[in-house]
Scaffold this motif. Structure first.
Motif: not given
Lengths: 294, 360
Positions: B56-62
């Motif tokens: 899962y990303p530390t920051n940002g979105n998909l």
């Protein structure tokens, strides 16, 4: 002549293999096969009186065994205790091994060593220490008494089936850890990720992928616990009392106090056959289970 | 066609102090064969695993097809993955492996059978249903992994260096096959590789990554012809770097002084400022000509051949240019070593083939 032997020897892989195995083979014949053969032959004799044995071969001792309801019930009890011990060991050891294999990142070896630490003392000492813990004036009872939770010592803790089960479970747990850990550790984590990727929940992944792939370790652990505990003699003798007595204690008595060596030998043979049968059933059903799960 | 089928918005992934993916944003088109290319440790696999849901990303979105998938677990995402080691379940056979991902889709037995038959035909594995992973070759395992992922009809297929374990000939075959397959079924492919030739030959677009960042995102021919920085120029194909400094601009072009060679006017696609000493000129080995006699090209230099290596389809010369202490690589299809007297030759460069790049 010598040259001819050498040529023959260097050409035959079998000859090499047997010569490497010969010390072990010799030992096995001496301490396993010969005593087994003796036991089998003794089981066909008849104890006439204290000092006299009739050597005419007969199957009567085996019939005697099944006609004595005490012996049959002790055999059933031995298998039952051993079965419960195996089950508890598996249920407690599996999650621990799962945790070490998949969640511990560093120092896995240290975890395993720490888990096996109690097993660095002798088996006998560990059984005795349970006697101290479970006894009427033992650690367990005095703590409960002191805390005012109970007013009289719990007597079922000692000299009972439960006491034998607790002691055997603890005594053999380490032997289950290693095969379970090795089989879980071997599972490539990408199998688990692939199963998640293919739409399975974490719970389903365990039953469809992780557990089936760890079955060789589970079978190993079952056999490694079941085989020695079913014939265990020390724990029921020290902890079991009359309640926790197992077939092995009776066999010992036939060879000693009761002095009916042929019946003792027949009982031992029946026990051995039972273990072999159960081992075969376990191996077969787990194989079927693997196919069923997938 | 949706231009922003997969949207990667300001994605970072940190492992402790390591920034595996560092504030990356771009979009992938629907039905595109998209490659993430870079050396090992550049963050390409982490980015793919973020798309699959294994990290899962530390920051940002998909976003995929308009819906936010950032927080979804892998089993709830419209993606499927072909793993680097294929991860074919060893305890079940090929057919059961392929059916594995279908049980949760709520299909009828007839639908399941049809899908399995179709996908087996697609990857040419009919007749292998009863085999187990251990009884398959590397190429066949790769096909099973592909079939197992495709049978779920994902919106996006993620491929993590799927050809890395195959030998060269099989790899070349599979490259063509994968490309054909992708055009046939029209699913968006996101393909991770460290092999630049593989990325260039298969993809519609390639994102070159290094140190967690996108260095350049463009079509393969653009990547090769117009690299945007030294890293891309060096990573894609082979090249020679010549030290230089810029002088005055002249429209789209700029005057540069190439060290030891003199002043030239070259194209300035990247709009590099005047009077900068932090620039290099990049010249591809195959864009140069090697000859016995002097030519009338823009730059013609006398040189001595240090070494030759015969590569089959071409010969590579390592030449030392008189006057500059530098070995330059020239590739040519039409010469063999015997053509040159005393290993002396001329190498010619056309100014059009010089790319001006800025140092970091």
């Amino acid at each position: 002549m010598f040259q001819a032997w050498r040529n023959l020897y260097s050409k035959s892989d079998n000859a090499k293999a047997y010569s490497l195995l010969s010390p072990a083979l010799f030992l096995i014949i001496l301490v396993m096969l010969i005593p087994m053969a003796l036991m089998l032959s003794f089981s066909s004799f008849t104890q006439v009186s204290m000092m006299e044995i009739d050597f005419t071969p007969t199957f009567q001792r085996y019939i005697d065994f099944f006609e004595k309801s005490l012996l049959v019930s002790l055999l059933i009890k031995s298998v039952k205790i051993s079965f419960i011990v195996t089950l508890i060991t598996l249920l407690t050891a599996y999650p621990v091994c799962y945790y070490i294999a998949f969640y511990v990142k560093k120092n896995k070896m240290l975890w395993l060593v720490l888990l096996t630490l109690p097993f660095w003392t002798s088996y006998l000492l560990r059984v005795f220490s349970w006697k101290i813990i479970l006894g009427t004036k033992g650690v367990f009872n005095s703590t409960l008494l002191g805390a005012g939770i109970i007013s009289e010592p719990l007597t079922f803790l000692m000299y009972s089936e439960e006491a034998v089960i607790i002691t055997l479970t603890h005594a053999w747990a380490a032997f289950a850890l290693l095969p379970l850990y090795v089989s879980l550790e071997k599972i490539d984590f990408s199998y688990i990720e692939a199963a998640r990727d293919l739409g399975l929940s974490k719970f389903e992944v365990f039953w469809k992928v992780t557990f089936p792939l760890s079955l060789p370790g589970v079978i190993g652990a079952i056999l490694i616990i079941f085989i020695p505990t079913v014939g265990d003699y020390v724990t029921p003798a020290l902890i079991g009392g009359t309640e926790g007595r197992m077939l092995s204690n009776m066999i010992q008595a036939y060879f000693g106090k009761i002095n009916n060596i042929p019946l003792g030998a027949a009982s031992a043979t029946i026990m051995l056959t039972t273990v072999i049968l159960i081992t075969a059933i376990v191996s077969y059903t787990t194989k079927r289970l693997t196919q069923r799960l997938s | 066609m949706n231009e922003n089928f997969i949207q990667i918005n300001g994605i970072s992934k940190h492992f402790g102090n390591v920034k595996a993916v560092d504030d990356v944003s771009f979009s992938i088109k629907e039905g595109e064969f998209f490659s993430l290319l870079g050396p090992s440790g550049c963050g390409k696999t982490t980015l793919l695993r973020l798309l699959a849901g294994f990290e899962y990303p530390t920051n940002g979105n998909l976003l995929i097809d308009g819906s936010d998938i950032t927080a979804l677990p892998p089993d709830k995402r419209p993606t499927n993955m072909v793993f680097q080691n294929y991860a074919i379940f060893p305890h079940i056979n090929v057919e059961q492996n392929i059916k594995f991902g279908l049980r949760k889709l709520g299909l009828t037995d007839d639908d399941i059978k049809k899908r399995v038959d179709d996908v087996l035909a697609l990857v040419k594995l009919e007749g292998y249903e009863e085999r187990f992973s251990g009884q398959l070759s590397g190429g066949q395992r790769q096909r099973v992994a592909l079939a197992r992922a495709l049978v779920r009809q994902p919106k996006v297929l993620l491929l993590d260096e799927p050809l890395g374990a195959l030998d060269k000939k099989l790899r070349d075959e599979m490259q063509l096959e994968l490309r054909t397959l992708q055009k046939e079924i029209g699913i968006t492919f996101v393909f991770v590789t460290h092999d630049q030739q593989e990325a260039i030959s298969m993809s519609d677009r390639v994102a070159v990554m290094s140190e967690g960042k996108i260095q350049q995102l463009s079509a393969p021919n653009e990547l090769y012809k117009n690299p945007e920085n030294i890293f891309v120029s060096d990573f894609i194909g082979e090249t020679n770097f010549l030290k230089a400094s810029t002088k005055s601009k002249d429209g789209d072009q700029i005057n540069v002084a190439i060290e030891d060679l003199g002043d030239f006017k070259v194209k300035n696609n990247l709009n590099i400022p005047e009077n900068s000493s932090d620039v290099v000129c990049s010249v591809r080995p195959e864009s140069m000509m090697i000859s016995r006699d002097k030519s009338d090209w823009d730059i013609c230099l006398e040189a001595k051949i240090n070494q030759t290596s015969y590569l089959g389809e071409m010969t590579r010369f390592y030449v030392e240019v008189s006057g500059i202490n530098k070995v330059i690589t020239v590739s040519s299809q039409h010469f063999d070593n015997q053509s040159f007297d005393n290993n002396t030759c001329f190498i010619s460069i056309s100014l059009e083939d010089i790319s001006l790049l800025q140092k970091k």
